[in-house]
Structure formats: structure tokens, C-alpha cells
Design an enzyme around this catalytic site. Structure first.
Site, PDB file in Angstrom:
ATOM      1  N   LEU A  31       0.836  -1.209   0.000  1.00 41.12           N
ATOM      2  CA  LEU A  31       0.000   0.000   0.000  1.00 41.12           C
ATOM      3  C   LEU A  31       0.868   1.256   0.000  1.00 41.12           C
ATOM      4  CD1 LEU A  31      -2.277  -1.622   2.655  1.00 41.12           C
ATOM      5  CD2 LEU A  31      -3.023  -1.089   0.326  1.00 41.12           C
ATOM      6  N   PRO A  32       0.260   2.391  -0.381  1.00 42.32           N
ATOM      7  CA  PRO A  32       1.097   3.595  -0.579  1.00 42.32           C
ATOM      8  C   PRO A  32       1.696   4.193   0.690  1.00 42.32           C
ATOM      9  CG  PRO A  32      -1.030   3.822  -1.712  1.00 42.32           C
ATOM     10  CD  PRO A  32      -1.103   2.585  -0.866  1.00 42.32           C
ATOM     11  N   ASN A  49      -3.021   4.208   4.794  1.00 38.46           N
ATOM     12  CA  ASN A  49      -3.655   3.106   4.064  1.00 38.46           C
ATOM     13  C   ASN A  49      -3.463   1.790   4.785  1.00 38.46           C
ATOM     14  OD1 ASN A  49      -2.070   4.944   1.725  1.00 38.46           O
ATOM     15  ND2 ASN A  49      -4.265   4.718   1.492  1.00 38.46           N
ATOM     16  N   THR A  93       6.078   0.579   2.264  1.00 32.20           N
ATOM     17  CA  THR A  93       7.127   1.306   2.972  1.00 32.20           C
ATOM     18  C   THR A  93       6.452   2.336   3.875  1.00 32.20           C
ATOM     19  OG1 THR A  93       8.752   1.003   1.225  1.00 32.20           O
ATOM     20  CG2 THR A  93       9.106   2.837   2.720  1.00 32.20           C
ATOM     21  N   LYS A 141      15.083  -0.492   5.184  1.00 28.53           N
ATOM     22  CA  LYS A 141      14.688   0.185   3.939  1.00 28.53           C
ATOM     23  C   LYS A 141      14.897   1.687   4.040  1.00 28.53           C
ATOM     24  CE  LYS A 141      12.275   1.161   0.095  1.00 28.53           C
ATOM     25  NZ  LYS A 141      10.857   0.991  -0.167  1.00 28.53           N
ATOM     26  N   LYS A 175       9.131  11.082  -0.036  1.00 31.05           N
ATOM     27  CA  LYS A 175       8.298  10.344   0.929  1.00 31.05           C
ATOM     28  C   LYS A 175       9.170   9.506   1.872  1.00 31.05           C
ATOM     29  CE  LYS A 175       5.674   6.233   1.534  1.00 31.05           C
ATOM     30  NZ  LYS A 175       5.537   4.870   0.996  1.00 31.05           N
TER      31      LYS A 175
END
EC number: 1.1.1.31
Lengths: 308, 308, 308, 308
Positions: free
Chosen positions: B75-76, B80, B106, B181, B256
Site C-alpha cells: 500500500l502507498p 492506508n 514502505t 529500507k 516520501k
């Protein structure tokens, strides 16, 4: 084109000015390769050490220039270079036509260009050839030289530089040797601080430092500071972080090189936001007890816990 | 320890929620490996595409949870994920005991931890497994997964993740996949901006860009952005800088991820000066027309000449 | 101490070198106060304008020095100052003993010190007296002069400077006038960018910009940029932000002054993290179409919406 | 519109939750103004002190909500606010319809909005009203309150807030009080660090600190930190820099507020380069022994000499 008589007579004396931590082992490597060395330095003790190894010591750069038609200089900063070349007892006061002048100091490329112009007026040739690698590499003749100057003279320079280094790279016109050195060290500083921040953040988030280094090094975060010179104690052996940040490349020296990068960027109106902030961080570290530690100690600087 | 019935029955259906640019090719790779897929997404068109490839489409995450005991979410962003797991039609409303939940989004590691706690209350297991690699790697099953969660469940997760990726790395407790990450991408951003600044400065100082890249890459300035993804047009082929910064990893996505790094650093009181400035630079770029270009376009952003 | 003959004869000719946007109105104010002016500039048109107002125009700085024992210089940058003072046709080639040299250019204080040493060798006195205030203040004789140099000569300088400015401040030894100017403008730039960021953030969080400015100005966030020169259109009248950032103090000039601050800080090993970042931001703005806008346009630079 | 019964009966009990360094003197000022106070805190000692002054102490926020229809909260950070309002013994478990809830904590405006929504569901009204001014101002009822919330309830809030503060400013919808506070403190931090850098640079360039402060304060570099709270010892009296940076506003608190600004900026995609760097600088200072010094000690942090 006819080779100059200079480069033909390869074992004629070589002048060496600047016998500090780097200059002394470099000059010794010339001696080891069979070149007679005529040397000088402002500190008599430094001269004594080289004299004992077989060099002829004279009183001034001008006197070196009278006796050698190939001269290497290795000095701390721009003002020293200006003094040694253009001062009252400087090289250019007595330089012979056709002399090859190789400056291995790390200085502002604009000063290198000025020296080249001044040398040319006297019929001499100036090249900049700053090094990467520290005292250890200097002793072992493992330095890398980045060379700027007229291409025709590059081979003559290379003959001497290969006695002192493992890599000699021709970079272009006068000043580009300095440019390459400054650029490399700016990116190195950015990579090191970035690695220190990243490792610190990861550890605080619960990652094992060795595992994090392994993940970065197989991914797009990889850089020399993460895979070859990791700043976190315990991740690698044989690096300054494994030895309380002793040895290596001192924070003061990194701050100096970043100052050169900053001045050069300002003068060419080039934006370098991270390079500029890296400079400020190393500048603050110099004021806060990190001056003589290896530059990877930025990990320790950023990490120290609250309340300590 | 007895293997759970779940991991024994390996070709029972797998749930997949989030069928965007990344999720769709990932789900297709599960189908290709013989796993029945039960999928859902808020956009009907995305569902249609996967349905045509053989997946069963249902109406909500809750319904996926009724029918599958292994579920992957892609998911973004954090809100979400919270909605899909804990919302009124979320997975946890209907999840079966023992279900394995793998979130490849992420997001903030703190949210991953919250989801793990909420899942545990329902008797399910939550793991975070964000990816590196873009749409191309997703299609070719070449993604890298960084996995956080209880070690006993890692092998069950690995079975599915290897269908979609080439590397699967176990990072530690829940949230450490996200941590790895975020850390990698922060260092990547720092290295990229640093490379862009350095290449720009070197070019202005008269160095040939290919030569400068070569020098950096054999020296301590080397990093992934200089040797694998150089941001200067003409230095390398097959990278976004060779193609007007099309494709690759967009500036918006980098901004982001740097926002996540920033929030995480703030919450853990970790200083990240370069990471923080990198975030600000990508944030400004997003506002100035670079949102959809590859993140290596920072070279162009910094370079544009005065008066243009 | 005996007053020099120079300061007694107050309406003897005054030399003026550098007839740009600032120099021309300054020289006119000397004429208006009854001082004969002997002027020169590299651009003939600039000379013509001042000649029409009553000044005597000559060919070179050296010639000015032959005819005047008080000389004011107003030049764009350090290299121009070096040329005008020490070049082949420079002031010091012909300067008379006891001449008072006042340099109102904004340059590196280290160059001011060099000029003072060079002037002293010729028996002349050099003072630095950079200005704050723009073209409007120059026309209205409302400039502020920050003066560095030997205190005994300050009153002689003051006599002339008060014809061109409303405030004349003695700062200390040679170079401190420049230091004060550079320091003020560095803090100004920091305050302006800070105000722009803060106003932008507040607006995005739902605050009315006028109300936010009012709150800041009654609180500890108050600064000159928030209460006198607010960068947000609509908050104040009569400032560049009310006029599409026309007029005022251009981004290029601010970038130049911040470059001086940066060089000075580097040379004195002074950490200036925010000053350094401010420099980088104005440098990037110069490359991205803001070179000729007022420096308060940083609000617009930071604000522009995504996708535009 | 009919005034609520609540605001008519002005000396009915007021609830107060959070009896720390700030909350205790604030609650005492309510008592001094004749309001019965019903209070609670997690630390029994804090309760004891207020009890001795005449307040009624109860066991939980829920119990306060049962007994008072106007409640003020003053808590350290967002998680505490969430717990006190929405936790198992929180205000909203027992709140009466029409209750006025005023939160004077400094927290993320997004949390204020969440609390307002939660309160509205229970028929109560939530306003954010963070303060500026420290413990001294709290004792003397000289705080400034920045208030966000529905305008109709502002006067009811003002009645109580004027007992504890000298200025009460209505900022707009819920969350704008926090926004104003965060914005002011971000600009304050930028101005303070900028002033420290500038004063340090000027001193190194030979300027007298008092003279430099005077010049800045009559020029465009002027800001609250230069003219009211100068960070250089010896420039002003009665400020923390005159008292070894004791008292005042601690570095830890400034770092906390800058963290809020950073999170808020990240969440709204607002670039704040200087605000972000200011945050990092105060974060590093917290780790290096400055946590409990006044935030103007950044002068000392940046200044400390090499070798010390």
C-alpha cells in the site's frame, strides 16, 4: 617533438621542498629509487632526518632551484606554496629555464594556476599533483597522484611520481589535479557523515550494526565509507573505528579540504549544499575535541547519548 | 517446534491487497508460481487486470482474511495500512488465528509495530517486508525484501517472498525491515545529492565528467550513485540520466521515504543533519517541477545556469 | 595632535572612482554639498552622466590620485578593488602622502587589510566604509556607513560620509567595517529565509498570514524580515513582496555577500551552519530564475506548489 | 445565540490535569482568582502541593470530568494528551455534554484536531491553547496563550485564560494555536542560532561584541535574539547568557518544539531547510552536554576553541 634533455637524464638530482609527515617518506622513496635528492625545509630537524638518509640539504627553495631542474614541493597550505615559489628566497628567484616543478600540496586550484603563470614567465613548467593516501601509503610508495598541467610534460612527471605512488592519473590542465582531489574528498566527507547518521539511526531502530552494514553494502546505499571504512566500532577490523579513531585521516585535515571545496564552490558560484554542511560539521567537531581523531569519528560525535 | 499447518499446505490460497504499479506484478508472480490468489483493491480497474490473469477478486480486506491464511499487503502509505488492517472492513475484523500477514508497504516502523500488536491480539502474525527495486524488478521477480518479525515465522514468509524477489533478508524484530529500507534510502539520497554536487563542481573546475567519475570510482569518493547510477548525462548508459531522467525512482517517492526517515529520527531523537537536508532538497524539488523525474535529476536542479 | 592640512581644507576636491548604480548618486551628493569631484570609471557613459552634473572626469585612478587627497571608491568586488588600488594605473601608483582613501565597496575584509598595508607603504591612509541601504538611500543621502580604520582619521572620513549617509558608525581597526556589513547581511539572510519558511508553514497549517505576522511580531520570533520587510504578499505595503518582488535587494547581491561571509568564516575557522545553508539557498535561487528578484522572493521559491 | 449555562456560572469548579512545573502555578492562579479547582496528576507529590493550596484532588481524568464542566490540561507531549483524553480513565470516558476542554500542552496540531473530533462525538468542545513564557511567567500570570477552536467558545475560554496569562490571542480553527506556537518557536530557534553564528564571526573578525550587537540592532539583522536575549556573555544583563546559560528555555524543550515543527512540515510537505537544520543542531547539543542549558548556549556550543 624532441624530448627535453631533462627527462633524458633521469638520475640527475631531484629537488624536494617540504619535509613533513608526508614529504619525508616521499623523498626517501626517491632516494631509494636512486635519485640524488637536494632538499630543504623550514624545520632543521626534518632536514637532519633526510640528510642522514643520504639527501643533500640546502638553505632555501632558491638554492634548491639553482641545483635541480626537477623539483617536488609538499607543503601544508596555499600561503606556504606562494611563499616557497614566489617569496624572496623562493624557487622562482633562481629557477632554471625548462625546470619541471611539481606541487603535491593540497591547495586552492586558483593558486595552482597562479603559480603556473608565474613559473611560465620564468620559462619553467608547473604541475599540480596532490595525493590521496596517508603517511602509511607515502612510506610504502602506494600514494595516488592526481596530476594537472600541460600534457607534454606529464610523462616526465610520471617518471618521478611512480617512485612514490601506485597510481598516477592525468586530470587535464593545471589545477585539475587539485580539483579532482577536492571533489573526491568532498564526496568522501558527505558519504562518511551520511554513513554515520544512517548507521546510528538504524541501530536506534533495533538493527544490528553488522547486519545493517551488510544490507547497505549489497544495496544502493553502498559507499566507500560503508563498505571499506565503516565508522561504527565492531563492524570492521583494521579501520580507525576499531581503534578508538586513532590514526587515519584527521578531522582537521578533512575540515581543511572541505574549506578548499567551499571556497572553490563559492568562487565558481556552484551550489554544494551537502558539501557545505559537511564542512560545517567537521568545523564544529574541530572545536569540540575531535580535531586529531580520524574523520570517521563523526559517528561518535553524532551518537553520544543525552546526559553524558 | 511443530510446523504450522499453514506452512505445510503451501499451495493454499494467498491473499493480496493493494494492486498498484508494484502490487500487480508481485501478485502475478505468485500466480505464476502456482499459488491461487485472492485479491482486492479500492480501484476496480486494478482488480479487473488481476482477475483476467486468474486471481479471485473479493470486495474487502476483511473478505480476503476470511478466505486466506497468508496475506500480503502492498500500500502507498501508513494511513492506508492502518485502514486496511484495522479499519471497519479491515483484515483484523475477520482474520483467522494463525494467519501470516506480510506488509510490503514502505511505512513508519512505529506503525508496523502497532499493526503487529493488533494482529497478535487476534492470534495472527504480522511481519514487515518492504522492498527495494522498482516496477521492473517487481515484474521480473528481482525485488529485494527486507523482513522484520518473529524469527520462527521467517521461513514461512520466505517461501512466498522468493516467488517475487531475488533477495530476502531477515533483519530482526518487527519494524526492522522498514528500518533497513529507510536507512538505505536515506544514505542513497545523501550519496546521490553528494555525487551531483561533486560532479557539478568538478565540471566547473575544468574536469571531464567521465574522467572525474572514473577517479571517484577508484577512490574513497566512490558510491552507488557515482559508479552505478551516475546522475550526469553522458557518463553512463542505461541509467535515467541518459534518458532525460525518465523512469527510475521518482523524486516524490524519495521525498516520501526521506520524510519517514525524518519522522523516525525525530521520534528517536537521532541527529541526521545530512539526511534532513537531503529531505528538504527533494521537498523543494517536488515543488519546482521535478516531482516525476528520477531522483538523480538533482544534478539538473543544482546545475541550471544563471539567467536561464 | 595637529589636524592634517587635508581635513582643514574641507572643500578641496574629492576623488570618486566607481560610478555605478550606487556610486553615481553618492558622488552627486558630494557635489550637492559643495565638494568639487574628480571622478573616473571604466564605463564612459557613467562618466558622462556625472560630468554633466559638474564633476571633472579623468582617465584613470592614478590620475584621480594625482589631483585629490581624499578619494572614495565604490566598486563591485574584491578583484576590482585590487586593480583600482594596486593595478598599473591604480591609485597607489600616484598617491600623495597623507591622502585619505575610503573604500565603500563590499569586499573581503582580508583584502581591505591588504589595501591598508599597501597604502601605508605609500604614506597614505586606507579606511573601509561599506554601506547598507540601496540605490534609493544612496540618492537621498540616507545610507549607513560602517567604518574601519585608524581612529584618528575617522573624523576626516565622517565629514565626507555624512554628505552621503544618515548614519556613520565607527567599527574599529581596518576591515571591521566590512566585518560589520557582512555579519549584518548574513543574519539578515538567515532571518529572511527563516521568516519565509515559518510564514509558509503557518499558512499551510491554516493560519491567516497577517495574523501570523502579528503574533510573531509580538513574540520571540520577531525579526526585521517579519516586522519590516515581510516576504509574504498581502501582509505589508510598500515592500518588494507587495510588488512581485521587484526592486529592493537582489538575490544575486545577497548571494555575493553570503559568499564573502562564507569565505571569511572558512578562513577564520568559524562554524556558521545556518549562514552557510542560507548561502547555498540563495546560490540555487540565482540558478533558477530568481537572480534579479528581491531576496525576499525566497518565500515564493520555497512555496511554489507541487505540480506547477 | 444563547450563552451556555456553563459560561454564565463563572465560579463553578474548574478541572486541571497536569501539575508539572507549568501546570501547578497556572492552577494556583485559578485558585487565586476564586475558582474552585478539581485536579489530578500521575505524581502524588504534585497533587499534594496543590491540595495544600486549596484544590480538591481526585484520582483520574475521568473523575475530573465527572465533577467539572470546564477542564484545562497541561501535559508534556502528544502521547500524554492522547492518554488523558482518550485512555481507559480518560476525560472522554465521563465527560458531560457541553464541557469546555482547553489543552495548553504544546503538541502536534494533528493530535489537537483528533482530540477535537473525539470530544465533539461526546458533545464536548475542545480548544488548543498552548502558551509562550516559562515558569516565571506562569507564576506571575504573564503567559501568552495562542488559542485555536470554534470562535463561539473563545470568550468562555478567554475568561479562564486571562487568570493565568497577560495575552490571549485567538488564532482560528482547532490546531492553529499549536501552529502559531510551533511557528514562533521555529523562527526563534533560527534567529538564535543565526545570532550566535553572526556574533561569533564578528568577534573573530575583530569587532567588539557590544558594538556589533548595537549595529545589528539598528540594522536589518535585528531580531529578538539579538536585541532582547543576546546569547553572548557580557552584551546584556538579566539574560541567561549573563548567568552561564542557567534558567531560561532549555535546549531539550527547544529540540522538542523543533521536532514538532519538523513533523508538521513533513506531513504538510512544506520545505523548511533552516528550521530543519536548527532542529538538528539542537538535537546534537542535547547529546553533548547542553540539554539543560538555556537554548542561547548555542553560542558557546559553536564557539568553543580548537584544542579545548
Amino acid at each position: 617533438r624532441v624530448l627535453s634533455s631533462r627527462s633524458m637524464a633521469s638520475k640527475t638530482p631531484v629537488g624536494f621542498i617540504g619535509l613533513g609527515n608526508m614529504g619525508t617518506p616521499m623523498a626517501k622513496n626517491l632516494l631509494r629509487n636512486g635519485y640524488p635528492v637536494i632538499a630543504t625545509d623550514v624545520f632543521p630537524e626534518s632536514c637532519k632526518e633526510l640528510q642522514d638518509t643520504g639527501a643533500q640539504v640546502v638553505d632555501s627553495p632558491a638554492e634548491v632551484a639553482e641545483k635541480a631542474d626537477r623539483i617536488i614541493t609538499m607543503l601544508p597550505s596555499s600561503p606556504n606554496v606562494i611563499e616557497v615559489y614566489t617569496g624572496p628566497n623562493g624557487i622562482l628567484k633562481k629557477v632554471k629555464k625548462g625546470t619541471l616543478l611539481i606541487d603535491s600540496s593540497t591547495i586552492d586550484p586558483a593558486v595552482s594556476k597562479e603559480m603556473a603563470v608565474a613559473a611560465e614567465k620564468m620559462g619553467a613548467v608547473f604541475m599540480d599533483a596532490p595525493v590521496s593516501g596517508g603517511v602509511g601509503a607515502a612510506s610504502l610508495a602506494k600514494l595516488t597522484f592526481m596530476v594537472g598541467g600541460v600534457e607534454e610534460e606529464y610523462h616526465a612527471a610520471q617518471e618521478l611520481l611512480t617512485c612514490m605512488g601506485a597510481n598516477v592519473v592525468y586530470c587535464g590542465q593545471v589545477g585539475t589535479g587539485q580539483a579532482a582531489k577536492i571533489c573526491n574528498n568532498m564526496l568522501l566527507a558527505i558519504g562518511m557523515i551520511g554513513t554515520a547518521e544512517t548507521m546510528n539511526l538504524g541501530i536506534r531502530l533495533g538493527l544490528d550494526p553488522k547486519l545493517l552494514a551488510k544490507i547497505l553494502n549489497m544495496s544502493s546505499g553502498r559507499c566507500w565509507s560503508s563498505d571499506t571504512y565503516n565508522p561504527v566500532p565492531g563492524v570492521m577490523e583494521g579501520v580507525p573505528s576499531a581503534n578508538n579513531y586513532q590514526g587515519g585521516f584527521g578531522t582537521t585535515l578533512m575540515a581543511k579540504d572541505l574549506g578548499l571545496a567551499q571556497n572553490t564552490a563559492t568562487n565558481t558560484k556552484t551550489p554544494v549544499p551537502l558539501g557545505s554542511l559537511a564542512h560545517q560539521i567537521y568545523r564544529v567537531m574541530c572545536s569540540r575535541g575531535y580535531a586529531n581523531k580520524d574523520f570517521s569519528s563523526v559517528f561518535q560525535f553524532l551518537r553520544e547519548e543525552e546526559g553524558q
